[in-house]
Design an enzyme around this catalytic site. Structure first.
Site, PDB file in Angstrom:
ATOM      1  N   LYS A   1       3.564 -15.500  24.409  1.00 50.23           N
ATOM      2  CA  LYS A   1       4.894 -15.048  23.973  1.00 50.23           C
ATOM      3  C   LYS A   1       5.937 -16.147  24.178  1.00 50.23           C
ATOM      4  O   LYS A   1       6.939 -16.195  23.484  1.00 50.23           O
ATOM      5  CB  LYS A   1       5.309 -13.790  24.740  1.00 50.23           C
ATOM      6  CG  LYS A   1       4.528 -12.561  24.342  1.00 50.23           C
ATOM      7  CD  LYS A   1       5.002 -11.976  23.031  1.00 50.23           C
ATOM      8  CE  LYS A   1       4.063 -10.879  22.555  1.00 50.23           C
ATOM      9  NZ  LYS A   1       4.327 -10.505  21.164  1.00 50.23           N
TER      10      LYS A   1
ATOM     11  N   SER B   1      -0.614  -9.259   8.704  1.00 52.40           N
ATOM     12  CA  SER B   1       0.609  -8.510   8.407  1.00 52.40           C
ATOM     13  C   SER B   1       1.790  -9.468   8.544  1.00 52.40           C
ATOM     14  O   SER B   1       1.798 -10.340   9.399  1.00 52.40           O
ATOM     15  CB  SER B   1       0.756  -7.368   9.404  1.00 52.40           C
ATOM     16  OG  SER B   1       2.104  -6.967   9.480  1.00 52.40           O
TER      17      SER B   1
ATOM     18  N   GLU C   1       3.504  -1.380   5.329  1.00 48.77           N
ATOM     19  CA  GLU C   1       2.898  -2.539   4.677  1.00 48.77           C
ATOM     20  C   GLU C   1       1.438  -2.250   4.321  1.00 48.77           C
ATOM     21  O   GLU C   1       0.974  -2.593   3.223  1.00 48.77           O
ATOM     22  CB  GLU C   1       2.990  -3.759   5.612  1.00 48.77           C
ATOM     23  CG  GLU C   1       2.568  -5.059   4.945  1.00 48.77           C
ATOM     24  CD  GLU C   1       2.542  -6.246   5.910  1.00 48.77           C
ATOM     25  OE1 GLU C   1       2.994  -6.116   7.064  1.00 48.77           O
ATOM     26  OE2 GLU C   1       2.051  -7.314   5.485  1.00 48.77           O
TER      27      GLU C   1
ATOM     28  N   GLU D   1       4.636  -1.922   9.823  1.00 48.94           N
ATOM     29  CA  GLU D   1       3.262  -2.337   9.566  1.00 48.94           C
ATOM     30  C   GLU D   1       2.494  -1.245   8.830  1.00 48.94           C
ATOM     31  O   GLU D   1       1.710  -1.513   7.914  1.00 48.94           O
ATOM     32  CB  GLU D   1       2.560  -2.683  10.893  1.00 48.94           C
ATOM     33  CG  GLU D   1       1.508  -3.748  10.772  1.00 48.94           C
ATOM     34  CD  GLU D   1       1.104  -4.311  12.132  1.00 48.94           C
ATOM     35  OE1 GLU D   1       1.265  -5.520  12.345  1.00 48.94           O
ATOM     36  OE2 GLU D   1       0.639  -3.536  13.004  1.00 48.94           O
TER      37      GLU D   1
ATOM     38  N   GLU E   1      10.165 -20.587  12.971  1.00 46.06           N
ATOM     39  CA  GLU E   1      10.282 -19.470  12.026  1.00 46.06           C
ATOM     40  C   GLU E   1      10.868 -18.215  12.674  1.00 46.06           C
ATOM     41  O   GLU E   1      11.138 -17.234  11.997  1.00 46.06           O
ATOM     42  CB  GLU E   1       8.944 -19.182  11.338  1.00 46.06           C
ATOM     43  CG  GLU E   1       7.738 -18.952  12.233  1.00 46.06           C
ATOM     44  CD  GLU E   1       6.918 -20.217  12.482  1.00 46.06           C
ATOM     45  OE1 GLU E   1       7.520 -21.319  12.558  1.00 46.06           O
ATOM     46  OE2 GLU E   1       5.685 -20.113  12.622  1.00 46.06           O
TER      47      GLU E   1
ATOM     48  N   GLU F   1       5.514 -18.188  21.160  1.00 39.14           N
ATOM     49  CA  GLU F   1       6.023 -17.491  19.970  1.00 39.14           C
ATOM     50  C   GLU F   1       7.550 -17.558  19.889  1.00 39.14           C
ATOM     51  O   GLU F   1       8.106 -17.829  18.817  1.00 39.14           O
ATOM     52  CB  GLU F   1       5.574 -16.028  20.019  1.00 39.14           C
ATOM     53  CG  GLU F   1       6.076 -15.184  18.871  1.00 39.14           C
ATOM     54  CD  GLU F   1       5.732 -13.711  19.039  1.00 39.14           C
ATOM     55  OE1 GLU F   1       5.199 -13.127  18.102  1.00 39.14           O
ATOM     56  OE2 GLU F   1       5.976 -13.146  20.134  1.00 39.14           O
TER      57      GLU F   1
ATOM     58  N   CYS G   1      -3.161  -6.253  26.121  1.00 43.65           N
ATOM     59  CA  CYS G   1      -2.104  -6.852  26.951  1.00 43.65           C
ATOM     60  C   CYS G   1      -2.177  -6.442  28.425  1.00 43.65           C
ATOM     61  O   CYS G   1      -1.679  -7.160  29.286  1.00 43.65           O
ATOM     62  CB  CYS G   1      -0.738  -6.466  26.410  1.00 43.65           C
ATOM     63  SG  CYS G   1      -0.582  -6.729  24.647  1.00 43.65           S
TER      64      CYS G   1
ATOM     65  N   CYS H   1       0.812  -8.601  16.070  1.00 46.76           N
ATOM     66  CA  CYS H   1       1.647  -8.470  17.284  1.00 46.76           C
ATOM     67  C   CYS H   1       1.259  -9.472  18.347  1.00 46.76           C
ATOM     68  O   CYS H   1       2.037  -9.762  19.236  1.00 46.76           O
ATOM     69  CB  CYS H   1       1.531  -7.106  17.935  1.00 46.76           C
ATOM     70  SG  CYS H   1       1.018  -5.814  16.894  1.00 46.76           S
TER      71      CYS H   1
END
Lengths: 171, 573
Positions: free
Chosen positions: B357, B318, B281, B278, B365, B360, B502, B298
């Site tokens: 999560k 990102s 990037e 990241e 993808e 996700e 988190c 994230c």
């Protein structure tokens, strides 16, 4: 009600043919306080609040759909299924209650297999409970597309419905 | 300052302060089911009622401002009787299935009925059996257990500005539900799980599936690998009697081995990996005129939020996958080769502070050549349940290290668990990448702490970089709107859906108040303070991963395995 007239149309249940977009264009300010007048006007125009119209109202006012739906379901006046060809209003006012309107309502629900606010599968009948339609002398009273039926006993309900079924068949 | 009298004792309070706040400070416990810290009181549940001299009715202390000379009785027979009646009325149509409830032992309603001495069902309400809403991959709604306190509705609307759920209907027909009474899966829910965290009963819980994990553990053909997120080691201890804010990484590793996992990895390793990808990037975007400010990616609930609410801003995200997914990918693609294992044989379980999560991990993808990065996701709470199920005493294990290579981490990776941590870690490494030197002060105080929006300007080798760390999606919305309105002084923004990050995630042990969240956060800062390796780019095994496999950050292989794409998402009621 300044911006929309819901008084007569709402009771007779004959929607004025306009689209949700037409209604929203009349409330161009996008003010949250217009939510209920908008919902009333949409129902007035299209006969009920469809998913699409609730979502359109939410977008128009920049409100979450859950909020619009929450408000709409809070009020008895809003319905979420299209009206039937014949819209039945059952009076549950005090006089009608005393004269046994609860049993009339039960009878209607049983025969039509719908709950209040719903429409039969064949789209012929829709059922609504109203507080008082001001015809206490005729209690218990039901109104079908504006035609009043006085002194309805539960065992007369099937007969009354058949009149309308025949009428529908004969065009 | 005002002087009031509570239960015959003189108490000092600020005039205008809510009485409940004063009572809590004085150590007087008055129950409540609807009160939420730092939010306006609603006075909905009426459990906090007290008697105030001169006022005929009972008053709800949460919404009652104190003033000079008030005389208050918090536990008069009348107040206690009223509370008990309220609980009994709530129980009138509440299912009697505490024994089978996920919240058994951690339920406010259960505790209060016990505290108030409810010993029988005095009222019997209309019986109804609503359907469970099992439609979401991460959150289960059980309307039968809902007491309509409104906490979930408020957290979803006021803290997260999502408003996926609201009250519908009226009177005895009132329910909390998504629009049209639809399932959560088709709503605009972003799976953050904050509603679970505030629910006083078992009406909201996580989708919990352990069977496939145990099946994999018992399958001799499978190599079962577990990873635990940076924020898990500082909260799991709370469920086993350790002081809040204790880092239990060592005993957690040991417990996971005893549970039968073949290898224990630390997601902080791939947090380090995220920092490199990241950070590179970001520098690439700054150098080559890419879309700025860059948003971190994230947090899956945040990503989901952008895809739903700001699809026009997707270009700011990102392209990095989250650390959970990255670790899954490098485990199956690189580590498997080193170990001589077929990637299909690896079953990757991740322990996350998060319900999103779960969402996700199953996204299409995240699948590469028919392999998912992560096979199963469980929350911190679920892990605690599994540990108890297996009769293990986490607190008394002998601490061990996680397994190499992915047990190695810098404390930068560990900081990912707190809001601002990703930023702090990224700034450290970006500074090194640009200047070749370490920051003199690695600690970035401006992005630490529990504030919802934290900003700083940082000098990176002569370039002033504007950074921000945001937590809570309502705060995120504010900053995104600023950027849409033309704000240009920020280059890089860390977004976390849960307030505080988190450590306060939707999968974390419930009943954490402000102080508990602070303590969890401090635990991460303490780890960083004393860590031998504080910079992601100093992680030895990470260097090895790049040398042997990835090449360099943003390489073709990195892109294939560690980066992803996003798309517009829409609620489909």
């Amino acid at each position: 009600m300044s911006t929309t007239d819901v008084s007569t149309n709402d009771i007779v249940g004959a929607p004025v043919a306009t689209t949700v977009e037409d209604v929203l264009s009349r409330f161009s300010g996008g003010n949250r306080e217009d939510l209920i007048p908008i919902l009333q006007a949409v129902q007035n125009s299209t006969g009920h609040l469809s998913r699409e119209s609730v979502l359109a109202v939410a977008r128009h006012l920049n409100l979450p759909p859950s909020k619009v739906y929450g408000v709409a379901t809070f009020y008895n006046q809003f319905r979420f299924q299209p009206l039937g060809k014949y819209h039945i209003q059952v009076c549950r006012g005090t006089a009608c209650h005393v004269k046994g309107s609860a049993a009339v309502l039960e009878s209607l629900k049983r025969i039509l297999k719908v709950e209040e606010g719903q429409t039969t599968k064949d789209k012929l009948f829709s059922l609504e409970v109203v507080a008082c339609i001001g015809a206490c002398g005729l209690a218990p009273v039901i109104s079908i597309n504006g035609e009043f039926h006085a002194g309805v006993a539960p065992d007369r309900v099937a007969g009354i419905l058949n009149v309308y079924r025949r009428r529908a068949k004969n065009g | 300052m005002s002087t009031i009298e509570v239960n015959g004792r003189t108490v000092q309070a600020d005039a205008g302060e809510m009485l409940l706040t004063v009572l809590r400070r004085e150590g007087i416990y008055v129950p409540t089911l609807c009160h939420m810290e730092d939010m306006l009181p609603t006075g909905a549940c009426r459990l906090c009622v007290v008697e105030v001299e001169g006022i005929p009715g009972l008053v709800p202390s949460c919404a009652f401002p104190v003033s000079e000379g008030q005389k208050i009785q918090t536990h008069s027979p009348r107040a206690v009787r009223a509370r008990k009646t309220i609980i009994e009325l709530l129980l009138a149509n509440h299912p009697d299935d505490c024994l089978y409830c996920a919240r058994n032992g951690e339920c406010d309603l259960q505790d209060m009925s016990s505290e108030l001495g409810v010993r029988q069902r005095r009222y019997s309400g209309a019986h109804w059996e609503p359907k469970l809403d099992l439609s979401s991959v991460s959150i289960v709604r059980d309307p039968a257990k809902c007491i309509l306190c409104g906490r979930c509705v408020r957290v979803c609307e006021e803290v997260q500005s999502v408003a996926a759920i609201d009250f519908t209907g009226r009177g005895t027909d009132s329910r909390v539900a998504p629009a049209f009474g639809a399932g959560l899966n088709v709503s605009n829910c972003v799976d953050c799980g904050q509603c679970i965290r505030v629910c006083p009963t078992g009406a909201l819980t996580e989708q919990s599936r352990f069977k496939n994990i145990f099946d994999a553990i018992h399958n001799p053909d499978k190599v079962v690998v577990v990873q635990h997120a940076p924020a898990v080691s500082v909260t799991i201890g709370e469920q086993f009697g350790l002081k809040t804010g204790t880092d239990a990484a060592g005993v957690l590793n040991a417990t996971l081995r005893r549970l039968g996992f073949d290898y224990v990895f630390d997601t902080s390793f791939s947090a380090d990996l995220t920092v490199l990808e990241e950070g590179s990037e970001l520098l690439d975007r700054i150098k080559n005129g890419g879309t700025l400010p860059m948003f971190t990616s994230c947090c899956p609930a945040w990503v989901d939020f952008v895809e739903l609410e700001y699809p026009d801003m997707i270009g700011h995200l990102s392209s990095c996958k989250s650390p959970q997914q990255m670790l899954g990918a490098v485990t199956k693609r690189w580590w498997s080769k080193k170990m001589g294992l077929e990637p299909e044989k690896i079953f990757m379980v991740s322990i996350m502070p998060c319900t999103a999560k779960k969402f996700e991990a199953q996204l299409p993808e995240m699948m590469h050549e028919g392999l998912v990065d992560v096979d199963a996701v469980i929350t911190t709470r679920e892990l605690a349940r599994i540990i108890r199920l297996r009769g293990l005493d986490l607190a008394n294990m002998t601490p061990v290290e996680a397994d190499n290579p992915f047990g190695e981490r810098s404390s930068s990776g560990k900081l990912f668990g707190a809001s601002g941590g990703v930023m702090e870690a990224a700034v450290r490494t970006a500074h090194f990448m640009v200047t070749g030197k370490e920051l003199k002060m690695p600690r970035l105080q401006a992005v630490r702490g529990l504030d919802g929006i934290k900003e700083a300007k940082i000098d990176v080798g002569g370039i002033e970089v504007g950074v921000a760390a945001v937590s809570g999606l309502a705060n995120a919305r504010k900053l995104v709107e600023d950027i849409k309105a033309g704000r240009k002084d920020i280059h890089f923004i860390e977004f976390m859906a849960c307030p505080g990050g988190c450590i306060n995630g939707g999968g974390q042990p419930i009943r954490a108040d402000h102080d508990a969240v602070k303590a969890r956060m401090q635990a991460l800062y303490n780890i960083d303070k004393d860590a031998p390796v504080r910079y992601a780019h100093d992680n030895e095994y990470l260097k090895k991963l790049y040398d042997e496999f990835l090449g360099e950050p943003l390489s073709e292989r990195s892109h294939e395995l560690l980066h992803t794409t996003y798309g517009r998402r829409q609620a489909e009621y």
